[in-house]
Design an enzyme around this catalytic site. Structure first.
Site, PDB file in Angstrom:
ATOM      1  N   HIS A   1      11.634  -6.665  -7.515  1.00  0.00           N
ATOM      2  CA  HIS A   1      11.089  -7.623  -6.534  1.00  0.00           C
ATOM      3  C   HIS A   1      10.890  -6.957  -5.172  1.00  0.00           C
ATOM      4  O   HIS A   1      10.929  -7.636  -4.143  1.00  0.00           O
ATOM      5  CB  HIS A   1      12.001  -8.856  -6.359  1.00  0.00           C
ATOM      6  CG  HIS A   1      12.489  -9.436  -7.649  1.00  0.00           C
ATOM      7  ND1 HIS A   1      11.787 -10.406  -8.332  1.00  0.00           N
ATOM      8  CD2 HIS A   1      13.581  -9.155  -8.408  1.00  0.00           C
ATOM      9  CE1 HIS A   1      12.446 -10.721  -9.451  1.00  0.00           C
ATOM     10  NE2 HIS A   1      13.526  -9.968  -9.521  1.00  0.00           N
TER      11      HIS A   1
ATOM     12  N   GLU B   1      -5.207   5.470  -1.259  1.00  0.00           N
ATOM     13  CA  GLU B   1      -5.858   4.153  -1.181  1.00  0.00           C
ATOM     14  C   GLU B   1      -7.154   4.120  -1.996  1.00  0.00           C
ATOM     15  O   GLU B   1      -7.466   3.139  -2.674  1.00  0.00           O
ATOM     16  CB  GLU B   1      -6.169   3.805   0.274  1.00  0.00           C
ATOM     17  CG  GLU B   1      -4.923   3.526   1.096  1.00  0.00           C
ATOM     18  CD  GLU B   1      -5.249   3.455   2.575  1.00  0.00           C
ATOM     19  OE1 GLU B   1      -5.819   2.456   3.008  1.00  0.00           O
ATOM     20  OE2 GLU B   1      -4.953   4.435   3.294  1.00  0.00           O
TER      21      GLU B   1
END
Ligand code: ARG
Length: 467
Positions: A179, A313
């Site tokens: 998480h 990216e």
């Protein structure tokens, strides 16, 4: 046999020559009263995409011509002339002495026309018993076979880079996350191992799809095979296929291999994209776990302090292209009746783009990872701060005889107390521990140290299950 050879020759002569056509004219011009509009030609042409398959097209033609000669469908001297002519076309295309005509309809038409321009009559006999439908399917399988081999090498290289990077920092400990919350301490090399496993599965998927693809459609003709006494096993073997496509209809119209490969490539991109995402996080000031080399980062046009992970990216972004290629291929194929339909010409743009993109991304990822510097002190600092050894603390109590559920509760209280008092499990004095549970003793500090935590567990540091 002799009859068939004669039939082959006269059939083809009628088709091309009987109408007084040069081969540079449309192959089907005899049937038409008007020239195709420029729009039609431009729209129809695939040379800009399939021109890159010239080697495979020539290899397919060599095998086909040799087979026609062996079977007596064409005369030995014609066969020889074709083989020599194809050899010279290949040499000139590779050497730059011959440029692919951008106005040609496709690579098959271009090479056949060039061959015929060079050797005359014999060149017109090459297409006997063959259609562009089985030709293109053969070329594409051959091309993708090489592309798979090349990509396999790149994936292996990348896996090796990740292994070496892990070995460069054998003791580096960072927080493992669930998480995106600090969960348990892990070795940096264990983190990288996860990606190495993904890459090995990618290689397995590529191999698997490549193996299924390795059947020859040549000899399927337009869809229904051919009446000439061709030898499909021979051409398949000449071209390094494991056999031939039994159904000629399927042979010309199957593009499962493109879809399978695009799916395998999509997963490669999922993996590269996830790794990129982690690198982007890790080189942010919030994490500072790694520093990318200047050579593989970019600056900002306005903010002088910036060092941006553009490559990572872009890899993350380019994954979308490859998923799009897969979706495009699925959509092109889903409604097509048997057998060949021109829609299928769209296959090459998609699958070539998928291969090109993955290759491009690996070409950027490999040096970016090779030159990446880790900052193990920062990794460790993050790992030490978040009660990431709380599970181990509970395991300590289990070792002293407490049931895990009870131990879990005790440590929960302990963590709450630490937070209240501004402590960590490492800094809390022994009295603090013992105030919560009297099973704690001085050895707890060693037990919950990050090193012991990672040592005790076995997240897998080697491949192949030999931990
Ligand atoms: N350029 C075509 C393709 O890529 C070659 C096959 C053409 N066949 C045909 N019947 N029009 O699919």
């Amino acid at each position: 046999m002799v009859f068939l050879a004669f039939f082959a020759v006269s059939y083809y002569n009628d088709f091309i020559e009987g109408k007084g056509l040069g081969i540079t004219m449309k192959l089907w011009a005899g049937r038409f009263e008007k020239e195709a509009a420029k729009t039609t030609n431009d729209f129809n042409s695939s040379i800009a995409t399939d021109g890159r398959m010239f080697r495979e097209d020539i290899a397919g033609s060599v095998a086909h011509a040799a087979m026609l000669g062996k079977q007596g469908v064409i005369l030995p001297e014609d066969c020889e002339a074709i083989l020599a002519g194809l050899g010279s076309v290949l040499e000139d295309l590779e050497g730059g002495g011959l440029a692919i005509d951008p106005d040609a309809e496709d690579i098959h038409t271009f090479i056949e026309a060039e061959l015929t321009a060079r050797i005359g009559e014999a060149g017109k006999r090459l297409h006997t018993g063959r259609s562009r439908n089985d030709q293109v399917a053969t070329d594409l399988r051959l091309y993708l076979r090489s592309a798979c081999a090349e990509l396999r090498r790149l994936l292996m290289e990348f896996e090796e880079v990740l292994r070496r990077k892990g070995e460069e920092y054998p003791a580096a400990i960072l927080p493992g996350y669930t998480h995106l919350q600090r969960a348990q301490p892990i070795l940096f090399s264990a983190h990288l191992l996860a990606y190495r496993e993904m890459l090995l599965r990618d290689i397995g998927r590529l191999d698997d799809a490549a193996r299924r693809m390795n059947r020859s459609p040549l000899g399927s003709g337009a869809l229904a095979g051919t009446g000439y006494p061709i030898d499909r096993a021979y051409t398949a073997e000449q071209l390094g296929f494991d056999g031939y496509c039994v159904s000629t209809l399927d042979g010309v119209s199957d593009r499962d291999f493109c879809i399978e490969l695009a799916a395998a490539l999509s997963l490669v991109m999922v993996h590269l994209s996830r790794l990129s995402e982690e690198l982007i996080l890790w080189c942010s000031w919030e994490f500072r776990f790694v520093e990318l080399d200047d050579a593989y980062t970019t600056g900002s046009s306005i903010m002088p302090q910036k060092k941006n992970p553009d490559l990572a990216e872009l890899i993350r972004g380019k994954s979308g292209r490859v998923f799009g290629d897969l979706m495009g291929l699925l959509t092109v194929m889903k409604g097509l009746p048997l057998a060949y339909n021109k829609d299928m010409q769209e296959d090459k743009d998609a699958i070539f783009d998928a291969f090109d993109t993955v290759k491009l991304c690996l070409g950027a990822a490999i040096p970016m990872l090779q030159t990446m510097r880790c900052l193990p002190e920062n990794m460790r600092k993050a790992a030490a701060g978040g009660f990431i050894n709380a599970t181990d603390c509970a395991d300590y109590l289990v070792g002293k005889g407490l049931a895990f559920r009870d131990a879990y509760k005790v440590v929960g209280n302990l963590v709450a107390q630490c937070i209240r008092e501004g402590h960590t499990l490492e800094s809390l004095p022994l009295e603090g521990y013992q105030a919560v549970c009297d099973l704690f003793a001085g050895d707890v500090y060693d037990f919950v140290s990050l090193e012991r935590c990672v040592e005790r567990r076995s997240p897998g540091l080697r491949l192949g299950g030999e931990n």
